[in-house]
Motif scaffolding. Structure first.
Motif, short mmCIF file in Angstrom:
data_model
loop_
_atom_site.label_atom_id
_atom_site.label_comp_id
_atom_site.label_asym_id
_atom_site.label_seq_id
_atom_site.Cartn_x
_atom_site.Cartn_y
_atom_site.Cartn_z
N LYS B 2 1.16 -7.62 -9.78
CA LYS B 2 1.93 -6.38 -9.62
C LYS B 2 1.28 -5.48 -8.58
O LYS B 2 0.05 -5.36 -8.53
N ALA B 135 11.20 -4.62 -6.35
CA ALA B 135 11.24 -6.06 -6.61
C ALA B 135 12.01 -6.82 -5.52
O ALA B 135 11.75 -7.99 -5.28
N GLN B 168 6.16 -0.04 -8.97
CA GLN B 168 5.38 -1.27 -9.13
C GLN B 168 6.32 -2.46 -9.27
O GLN B 168 7.37 -2.36 -9.93
N ALA B 169 5.95 -3.55 -8.67
CA ALA B 169 6.75 -4.78 -8.82
C ALA B 169 5.86 -5.98 -8.56
O ALA B 169 4.76 -5.86 -8.01
N GLU B 170 6.37 -7.12 -8.98
CA GLU B 170 5.64 -8.37 -8.79
C GLU B 170 5.72 -8.76 -7.32
O GLU B 170 6.77 -8.66 -6.69
#
Lengths: 181, 574
Positions: B2, B135, B168-170
């Motif tokens: 993340k 994302a 936040q994202a992967e």
């Protein structure tokens, strides 16, 4: 100058209609009608544009539309082997004296009356452009209160049609078919 | 793993091999800039105006063949990029522009520094994105670089709301793009290539018109092979300049409005035009209805929409010009066109288009020629737009591939200085000369500060004639010498350069030219020379607006007497 029907298969994403419509504007075309709806494939929409223009110019627009990243394919399907339809609502002034005459006309056109009010009726008609125009001209004498038309959708007869849902690259070959109108 | 949207952008840039970013930050890009120090491999060059960022990214892209990257904040930052994006779009230059946007809850509320930049740039980008969640960023970045750099290259814009940068994202960078419907045709159709080879074999007077597509596709060797195998003369478009060695016996220079007279005559007389990686721009074709009246036309281009757009084409071949030419070379027959080549050589002798007159005043053509002499052609020449641009194209001999960088399609004054920064940053070992006019230079003069701060070793030659020269030339020839709004006062460029901490010289006579250029070349860093040149020098040859290529005006000065009334000018794209 002739009427052309362009059918586009595009990804169903925000802004795609804007991208397509904007291309007509940029190349100086007035879109006569536009109809958009889901296609047989999820996440793909089918757009039908009716435009007036010289064949070479329409072909140029078709190629430019083909370049829009979300476009799967655009075809100019102007020609004899095409079925076109549009839906129209026509609200006509009517009273007890002339209502039956209106109903007769509506029957001849195999259209429907979908609403009756003391001073008007709403006619629902489906057909190609000529039929809708003829019906409109016949009932105009009664007094038109309101008209709404969907714009044409079109499909080629038989076969797989010019727009199979494939992941193949857009064909670039020119379609020089003459328009019927 | 993340991470924030800002980090995802930076990680993606690293994955794409990006080394340099040209930009200016602002409120809506603060999170992205805040992440930059974590990625020391991304060099950020702070420009002084976002137009400069876009032109620098464009110049970098053209010089290196890689995708250029620029950043700008929301609102005015983004709109300032617009000219540079349009410029890259018209010249098919690969670019990824990342703009800040107001946070998602504010979009559509006319918030402070909010502008609909995806709407504004819709017709001037190859594609654009409004990234509505972090994302989606890895996929968008992958697609953006792929779209910008493949097929017919072009600018792609990504609009990045401020809160998406913080979300936040992967991060998993995709290996493949998910663009099933985007598949540029690369291989030419074999039957079409066969047809082309047959026409070439039958032609008595074939002529190649080579454009920027050769440079984009790096098809230099393939072009040379075709030329030599078929003994086919070559002319180039403005942006095709340097795609074929100009010292080659079969090179006949540039065609078009300010092309060589013999190049234009060749087009007029040819029986077969082989147009490669060019798009029949009106500056190249002149009156399109009278273009190549005796010729069949083979058109090779990667963009199917260019086929038949401006001229009728007999044999279209859609594909990457490098691949198409290598296939064509396999089957094209060895031919000789002795009479045709001799005729062109005679025309070249009878209509010498590149003459530098003797005289008292310093002529701009002489300056360009001296820069050639000093660099021996081993330099990247970047220009602004105007008379100086044409002289730079005409009077310098381009023998090395991709050594001429200029704004062709949009004709953007002010392109030169920032584009030369991009070119020099991309090719630090090359000598980069920015040949500019006093009008064009002043449109982006602020980038001198960028050159000083980032120590970019660009050599700048200003051909100062105290006019907006190209427009003045049109006023002289077609508007009764009424010089409206073209006389141009300029500051002391030497003092300006010195104020920015850059060395500079002023040159007024022929004798001073070579030593000044030598001094500039000896300087390790940037250097500016202010050449005071003949004020009313005109660019010749010239095809007047609305005329055919064959109606080229040649002899300098003489035509000035034949003043035409502007009202009688034919309708054309002036």
């Amino acid at each position: 100058m002739a009427k052309h029907i362009l059918v586009a298969l595009v990804e169903d994403k925000p802004g795609v209609l804007n991208r397509m419509a904007s291309m007509f504007r940029r190349r100086g075309f007035n879109i006569e009608s536009i109809a958009v709806g889901p296609s047989e494939t999820p996440n793909l929409s089918r757009m039908t544009f009716v435009v007036n223009g010289a064949a070479t110019m329409v072909e140029q627009v078709r190629k430019q539309l083909d370049k829009v990243v979300e476009t799967v394919k655009v075809s100019d399907i102007t020609g004899d082997n095409v079925i076109t339809r549009e839906l129209a609502f026509i609200k006509v002034k009517a009273n007890s004296a002339n209502r039956s005459e209106i109903i007769q006309i509506v029957d001849i056109f195999r259209a429907n009356i979908v609403d009756v009010a003391p001073d008007s009726v709403i006619i629902e008609a489906t057909g190609d452009e000529d039929k809708i125009n003829s019906l409109f001209n016949l009932v105009r004498g009664f007094g038109i209160k309101e008209v709404a038309r969907t714009g044409q959708i079109a499909m080629t007869r038989g076969g797989a049609g010019p727009l199979p849902v494939t992941k193949a690259p857009p064909k670039t070959k020119a379609k020089g078919k003459k328009a019927t109108k | 793993m993340k991470m924030s949207g800002a980090q995802i952008i930076c990680e993606s840039l690293v994955k794409e091999g990006v080394e340099v970013i040209f930009g200016i930050l602002g409120g809506a890009l603060l999170p992205l800039y805040d992440a930059l120090p974590q990625y020391p491999q991304l060099r950020h060059i702070l420009v002084r105006h976002e137009q400069g960022a876009a032109h620098a990214a464009d110049g970098y892209a053209r010089a290196t063949g890689k995708v250029g990257v620029c950043f700008a904040t929301s609102g005015p930052g983004a709109t300032n990029l617009v000219t540079g994006i349009a410029n890259a779009h018209l010249d098919s230059s690969p670019m990824v522009a990342i703009t800040g946007q107001v946070a998602r809850p504010f979009i559509g509320k006319d918030a402070f520094q909010e502008v609909d930049i995806t709407g504004i740039t819709l017709p001037i980008t190859k594609h654009n994105y409004l990234a509505m969640d972090a994302a989606s960023l890895p996929g968008i970045m992958k697609e953006a670089f792929y779209l910008a750099g493949t097929g017919r290259p072009g600018p792609v814009l990504i609009d990045l709301p401020r809160d998406v940068q913080q979300e936040q994202a992967e991060f998993n960078y995709p290996n493949k793009v998910n663009l099933p419907q985007y598949k540029p045709t690369l291989q030419g159709h074999p039957a079409q290539i066969k047809k082309a080879a047959k026409l070439i074999g039958e032609s008595q007077r074939p002529l190649i018109i080579a454009g920027r597509g050769i440079i984009i596709s790096k098809a230099y060797a393939e072009l040379k092979e075709l030329v030599e195998k078929g003994q086919i003369p070559v002319v180039t478009t403005l942006l095709g300049t340097s795609c074929f060695p100009e010292s080659h016996a079969l090179s006949y220079g540039m065609l078009g409005m300010h092309g060589m007279a013999y190049a234009n005559m060749a087009v007029d007389a040819s029986d077969l035009i082989i147009a490669i990686g060019m798009r029949f721009d009106d500056r190249a074709t002149a009156d399109v209805h009278a273009f190549a009246p005796h010729a069949q036309i083979i058109h090779i281009d990667i963009d199917p929409a260019e086929i038949g757009k401006n001229v009728r084409v007999d044999v279209p071949i859609v594909g990457d010009v490098k691949l198409v030419l290598s296939e064509l070379n396999k089957i094209v027959s060895k031919t000789k066109h002795i009479d045709w080549v001799r005729k062109l050589d005679d025309w070249r002798k009878e209509h010498p288009s590149l003459i530098i007159r003797d005289g008292e005043n310093l002529l701009p053509q002489y300056v360009v020629r001296q820069i050639y002499e000093a660099t021996k052609g081993d330099a990247i020449i970047v220009t602004g737009v105007g008379q100086h641009q044409m002289w730079a194209a005409q009077y310098y001999w381009y023998d090395k591939p991709n050594t001429f960088i200029s704004s062709g399609g949009l004709g953007t004054m002010g392109f030169g200085l920032p584009a030369s920064i991009g070119a020099k940053v991309g090719c630090p070992d090359s000598t980069v000369w920015c040949i500019d006019g006093d009008g064009s230079f002043q449109m982006t003069i602020q980038e001198l500060a960028t050159i000083a701060q980032e120590k970019v070793g660009v050599k700048i030659a200003i051909l100062r004639n105290a006019y907006l020269g190209m427009v003045r030339q049109w006023q002289e020839l077609f508007y009764g010498k009424r010089y409206v709004a073209t006389p141009l006062s300029s500051p002391d460029f030497v003092k300006i350069a010195e104020a920015y901490g850059l060395p500079a010289l002023r040159v007024k006579t022929r004798e001073e030219v070579a030593p000044a250029i030598a001094k500039a070349m000896a300087e390790p860093g940037a250097f500016l020379i202010d050449f005071i040149v003949e004020p009313e020098e005109n660019v010749y040859p010239m095809v007047p607006p609305g005329a055919a290529l064959a109606e080229v005006l040649e002899e300098p000065r003489k035509e000035a007497k034949a003043v035409k009334d502007s009202a009688k000018l034919p309708v054309s794209n002036i």
